[in-house]
Design a protein around this motif. Structure first.
Motif, PDB file in Angstrom:
ATOM      1  N   GLU A 135      14.132  -7.769  20.872  1.00 36.16           N
ATOM      2  CA  GLU A 135      14.764  -7.882  19.564  1.00 36.16           C
ATOM      3  C   GLU A 135      15.990  -6.988  19.502  1.00 36.16           C
ATOM      4  OE1 GLU A 135      11.793  -5.765  19.489  1.00 36.16           O
ATOM      5  OE2 GLU A 135      10.395  -6.666  18.059  1.00 36.16           O
ATOM      6  N   SER A 136      16.842  -7.252  18.512  1.00 39.85           N
ATOM      7  CA  SER A 136      17.992  -6.383  18.278  1.00 39.85           C
ATOM      8  C   SER A 136      18.446  -6.566  16.834  1.00 39.85           C
ATOM      9  CB  SER A 136      19.135  -6.709  19.250  1.00 39.85           C
ATOM     10  OG  SER A 136      20.120  -5.700  19.220  1.00 39.85           O
ATOM     11  N   HIS A 137      19.006  -5.490  16.290  1.00 39.83           N
ATOM     12  CA  HIS A 137      19.416  -5.493  14.883  1.00 39.83           C
ATOM     13  C   HIS A 137      20.861  -5.957  14.744  1.00 39.83           C
ATOM     14  CE1 HIS A 137      20.822  -3.713  11.046  1.00 39.83           C
ATOM     15  NE2 HIS A 137      19.622  -4.061  10.641  1.00 39.83           N
ATOM     16  N   LYS A 138      21.074  -7.010  13.983  1.00 41.98           N
ATOM     17  CA  LYS A 138      22.414  -7.540  13.742  1.00 41.98           C
ATOM     18  C   LYS A 138      23.003  -6.891  12.495  1.00 41.98           C
ATOM     19  CE  LYS A 138      24.932 -11.906  13.107  1.00 41.98           C
ATOM     20  NZ  LYS A 138      24.804 -13.384  13.070  1.00 41.98           N
ATOM     21  N   PRO A 139      24.265  -6.465  12.554  1.00 42.88           N
ATOM     22  CA  PRO A 139      24.886  -5.874  11.357  1.00 42.88           C
ATOM     23  C   PRO A 139      24.896  -6.875  10.204  1.00 42.88           C
ATOM     24  CG  PRO A 139      26.220  -5.482  13.313  1.00 42.88           C
ATOM     25  CD  PRO A 139      25.166  -6.469  13.706  1.00 42.88           C
ATOM     26  N   GLY A 140      24.865  -6.347   9.023  1.00 42.07           N
ATOM     27  CA  GLY A 140      24.890  -7.188   7.840  1.00 42.07           C
ATOM     28  C   GLY A 140      26.083  -6.874   6.961  1.00 42.07           C
ATOM     29  N   PRO A 141      26.090  -7.398   5.745  1.00 45.67           N
ATOM     30  CA  PRO A 141      27.187  -7.115   4.813  1.00 45.67           C
ATOM     31  C   PRO A 141      27.358  -5.612   4.612  1.00 45.67           C
ATOM     32  CG  PRO A 141      25.771  -8.867   3.981  1.00 45.67           C
ATOM     33  CD  PRO A 141      25.073  -8.304   5.184  1.00 45.67           C
ATOM     34  N   GLY A 142      28.589  -5.174   4.636  1.00 46.00           N
ATOM     35  CA  GLY A 142      28.867  -3.759   4.462  1.00 46.00           C
ATOM     36  C   GLY A 142      28.897  -2.962   5.749  1.00 46.00           C
ATOM     37  N   SER A 143      28.552  -3.599   6.883  1.00 50.98           N
ATOM     38  CA  SER A 143      28.597  -2.899   8.164  1.00 50.98           C
ATOM     39  C   SER A 143      30.037  -2.641   8.581  1.00 50.98           C
ATOM     40  CB  SER A 143      27.887  -3.729   9.242  1.00 50.98           C
ATOM     41  OG  SER A 143      26.528  -3.890   8.945  1.00 50.98           O
ATOM     42  N   THR A 144      30.237  -1.596   9.356  1.00 49.63           N
ATOM     43  CA  THR A 144      31.578  -1.228   9.793  1.00 49.63           C
ATOM     44  C   THR A 144      32.039  -2.100  10.957  1.00 49.63           C
ATOM     45  OG1 THR A 144      30.792   0.385  11.406  1.00 49.63           O
ATOM     46  CG2 THR A 144      31.083   1.152   9.130  1.00 49.63           C
ATOM     47  N   GLU A 145      33.322  -2.052  11.232  1.00 52.57           N
ATOM     48  CA  GLU A 145      33.855  -2.781  12.379  1.00 52.57           C
ATOM     49  C   GLU A 145      33.248  -2.258  13.677  1.00 52.57           C
ATOM     50  OE1 GLU A 145      36.110  -5.631  14.410  1.00 52.57           O
ATOM     51  OE2 GLU A 145      35.577  -5.418  12.293  1.00 52.57           O
ATOM     52  N   ASP A 147      30.233  -1.151  14.032  1.00 52.27           N
ATOM     53  CA  ASP A 147      28.901  -1.745  14.142  1.00 52.27           C
ATOM     54  C   ASP A 147      28.988  -3.147  14.741  1.00 52.27           C
ATOM     55  OD1 ASP A 147      27.647   0.463  13.002  1.00 52.27           O
ATOM     56  OD2 ASP A 147      27.766  -0.345  10.960  1.00 52.27           O
ATOM     57  N   TRP A 148      29.959  -3.914  14.289  1.00 57.29           N
ATOM     58  CA  TRP A 148      30.104  -5.285  14.782  1.00 57.29           C
ATOM     59  C   TRP A 148      30.542  -5.300  16.246  1.00 57.29           C
ATOM     60  CZ3 TRP A 148      28.095  -9.469  12.936  1.00 57.29           C
ATOM     61  CH2 TRP A 148      27.796  -9.561  11.582  1.00 57.29           C
ATOM     62  N   LYS A 149      31.399  -4.389  16.633  1.00 54.35           N
ATOM     63  CA  LYS A 149      31.834  -4.327  18.032  1.00 54.35           C
ATOM     64  C   LYS A 149      30.663  -3.984  18.940  1.00 54.35           C
ATOM     65  CE  LYS A 149      36.223  -5.253  17.547  1.00 54.35           C
ATOM     66  NZ  LYS A 149      36.772  -6.543  18.072  1.00 54.35           N
ATOM     67  N   LEU A 150      29.801  -3.067  18.486  1.00 60.53           N
ATOM     68  CA  LEU A 150      28.625  -2.703  19.262  1.00 60.53           C
ATOM     69  C   LEU A 150      27.685  -3.904  19.391  1.00 60.53           C
ATOM     70  CD1 LEU A 150      26.893  -0.626  20.742  1.00 60.53           C
ATOM     71  CD2 LEU A 150      25.997   0.109  18.518  1.00 60.53           C
ATOM     72  N   TRP A 151      27.494  -4.630  18.305  1.00 63.80           N
ATOM     73  CA  TRP A 151      26.642  -5.821  18.329  1.00 63.80           C
ATOM     74  C   TRP A 151      27.195  -6.864  19.302  1.00 63.80           C
ATOM     75  CZ3 TRP A 151      22.175  -7.949  17.595  1.00 63.80           C
ATOM     76  CH2 TRP A 151      22.048  -9.329  17.420  1.00 63.80           C
ATOM     77  N   GLU A 152      28.487  -7.085  19.264  1.00 62.66           N
ATOM     78  CA  GLU A 152      29.101  -8.067  20.153  1.00 62.66           C
ATOM     79  C   GLU A 152      28.935  -7.662  21.610  1.00 62.66           C
ATOM     80  OE1 GLU A 152      32.985  -8.052  18.487  1.00 62.66           O
ATOM     81  OE2 GLU A 152      32.404  -9.269  16.747  1.00 62.66           O
ATOM     82  N   ALA A 153      29.019  -6.353  21.893  1.00 57.74           N
ATOM     83  CA  ALA A 153      28.814  -5.881  23.267  1.00 57.74           C
ATOM     84  C   ALA A 153      27.363  -6.109  23.697  1.00 57.74           C
ATOM     85  CB  ALA A 153      29.175  -4.398  23.365  1.00 57.74           C
ATOM     86  N   ARG A 154      26.411  -5.867  22.785  1.00 60.50           N
ATOM     87  CA  ARG A 154      25.008  -6.114  23.107  1.00 60.50           C
ATOM     88  C   ARG A 154      24.767  -7.584  23.424  1.00 60.50           C
ATOM     89  NH1 ARG A 154      22.055  -3.033  18.110  1.00 60.50           N
ATOM     90  NH2 ARG A 154      22.303  -0.873  18.809  1.00 60.50           N
ATOM     91  N   VAL A 155      25.335  -8.445  22.595  1.00 61.49           N
ATOM     92  CA  VAL A 155      25.125  -9.879  22.790  1.00 61.49           C
ATOM     93  C   VAL A 155      25.710 -10.339  24.120  1.00 61.49           C
ATOM     94  CG1 VAL A 155      25.740 -12.160  21.904  1.00 61.49           C
ATOM     95  CG2 VAL A 155      24.905 -10.402  20.338  1.00 61.49           C
ATOM     96  N   ARG A 156      26.842  -9.783  24.513  1.00 67.67           N
ATOM     97  CA  ARG A 156      27.415 -10.127  25.828  1.00 67.67           C
ATOM     98  C   ARG A 156      26.449  -9.718  26.934  1.00 67.67           C
ATOM     99  NH1 ARG A 156      32.280  -8.393  23.337  1.00 67.67           N
ATOM    100  NH2 ARG A 156      32.117  -6.304  24.276  1.00 67.67           N
ATOM    101  N   LEU A 157      25.822  -8.556  26.782  1.00 67.02           N
ATOM    102  CA  LEU A 157      24.824  -8.106  27.761  1.00 67.02           C
ATOM    103  C   LEU A 157      23.649  -9.073  27.790  1.00 67.02           C
ATOM    104  CD1 LEU A 157      23.389  -6.131  29.675  1.00 67.02           C
ATOM    105  CD2 LEU A 157      22.690  -4.822  27.640  1.00 67.02           C
ATOM    106  N   PHE A 158      23.136  -9.441  26.627  1.00 66.69           N
ATOM    107  CA  PHE A 158      21.998 -10.360  26.568  1.00 66.69           C
ATOM    108  C   PHE A 158      22.343 -11.688  27.237  1.00 66.69           C
ATOM    109  CE2 PHE A 158      20.725  -8.268  22.268  1.00 66.69           C
ATOM    110  CZ  PHE A 158      20.372  -7.113  22.926  1.00 66.69           C
ATOM    111  N   ASP A 159      23.570 -12.135  27.056  1.00 67.62           N
ATOM    112  CA  ASP A 159      24.005 -13.385  27.662  1.00 67.62           C
ATOM    113  C   ASP A 159      24.056 -13.256  29.186  1.00 67.62           C
ATOM    114  OD1 ASP A 159      25.007 -16.126  27.087  1.00 67.62           O
ATOM    115  OD2 ASP A 159      26.835 -15.390  28.052  1.00 67.62           O
ATOM    116  N   ARG A 160      24.550 -12.112  29.668  1.00 70.04           N
ATOM    117  CA  ARG A 160      24.656 -11.900  31.116  1.00 70.04           C
ATOM    118  C   ARG A 160      23.298 -11.917  31.798  1.00 70.04           C
ATOM    119  NH1 ARG A 160      28.581  -8.047  29.769  1.00 70.04           N
ATOM    120  NH2 ARG A 160      27.115  -6.313  30.046  1.00 70.04           N
TER     121      ARG A 160
END
Length: 257
Positions: A135-145, A147-160
């Motif tokens: 599992e992993s926590h996805k940023p929601g409304p009010g999250s910082t940029e 936070d979103w960059k970190l999430w996108e990096a995690r998702v790239r890892l999960f995809d790899r």
């Protein structure tokens, strides 16, 4: 850590090992308090490895280090904690990478080695390893940029590492920072191992989520967390992990009348 250095990834068996103590610090630095079980639970599982037998939960703490600093806790590159659940599959609970070791393939290395040790546990019990889930926590409304960059990096890892995103379902889990706090909502990812992707239809995906709730979080039908995760009309499906990086679904255009 130079780019040419190999990454050693191995299991820790001694709670007094300085690498384990360094892993504890990294665990606290990289995992959100709401999602963090007490480190003592992990320490107990390390002690239990000496008496582990097939057919029981196989819990593993992996540590990653650069080849030239394999025994230096100051150079710990990352850690992963996971378990084989007999009759279910594999579960990666936590993974963390030190800031100084990012962009070196450490996360990929940890996932890959964890898949191997979970498969070994399944093999020891003479059963297949159908999948590994995390599992992993996805940023929601009010999250910082950030936070979103970190999430996108995690998702790239999960995809790899071959993970697929469970779309249409949000796993509700206990809030470990506050006993009376609201549940923590997490996105679910699945990596098929011994079961073909085509075998993961809607009912199979529901079974995976239900099994995780029941076996890891002790939640059953009728429990608010369980019912909120799998409400009537829930239709989860597997999608490429990269699709989870979208900050929102594209808006549908209304047809002109």
């Amino acid at each position: 850590m130079g780019r040419s250095e190999r990454i050693f990834c191995f299991e820790a068996f001694d709670v007094t090992d300085p690498l384990v103590q360094s892993a504890e610090r990294l665990y606290e630095q990289t995992q959100h308090p709401d999602e963090r079980i007490p480190w003592g639970w992990i320490a107990r599982s390390i002690k239990g490895r000496a008496t582990w037998r097939p057919g029981t939960w196989g819990k593993h703490l992996l540590v990653a280090t650069p080849e030239e600093h394999a025994n230096d806790p100051a150079h710990l590159a990352g850690f992963a904690y996971g378990a084989h659940l007999p009759g279910y599959g594999g579960y990666v609970s936590y993974i963390g990478v030190a800031d100084a070791a990012r962009r070196r393939g450490v996360g990929t290395r940890l996932f890959g080695q964890m898949f191997k040790v979970l498969a070994a546990d399944a093999g020891a019990a003479d059963e297949p390893l159908p999948f590994v889930v995390w599992e992993s926590h996805k940023p929601g409304p009010g999250s910082t940029e950030a936070d979103w960059k970190l999430w996108e990096a995690r998702v790239r890892l999960f995809d790899r590492v071959g993970g697929l995103w469970v779309d249409g379902l949000e796993l509700q889990t206990p809030n470990y920072a506050s006993e009376n706090g609201p549940p923590v909502s997490l996105q679910l990812f699945v990596k098929p191992i011994d079961t073909l992707v085509v075998g993961f239809d809607e009912e199979k995906v529901k079974d995976i989520a239900a099994g995780l709730l029941e076996r890891v979080y002790r939640a059953r039908p009728g429990d608010p967390m369980y019912d909120a995760t799998l409400p009537p009309g829930c239709h989860p499906r597997l999608r490429p992990a990269k699709d989870a990086a979208r900050r929102r679904e594209p808006e549908k255009k209304l047809a002109l009348v």
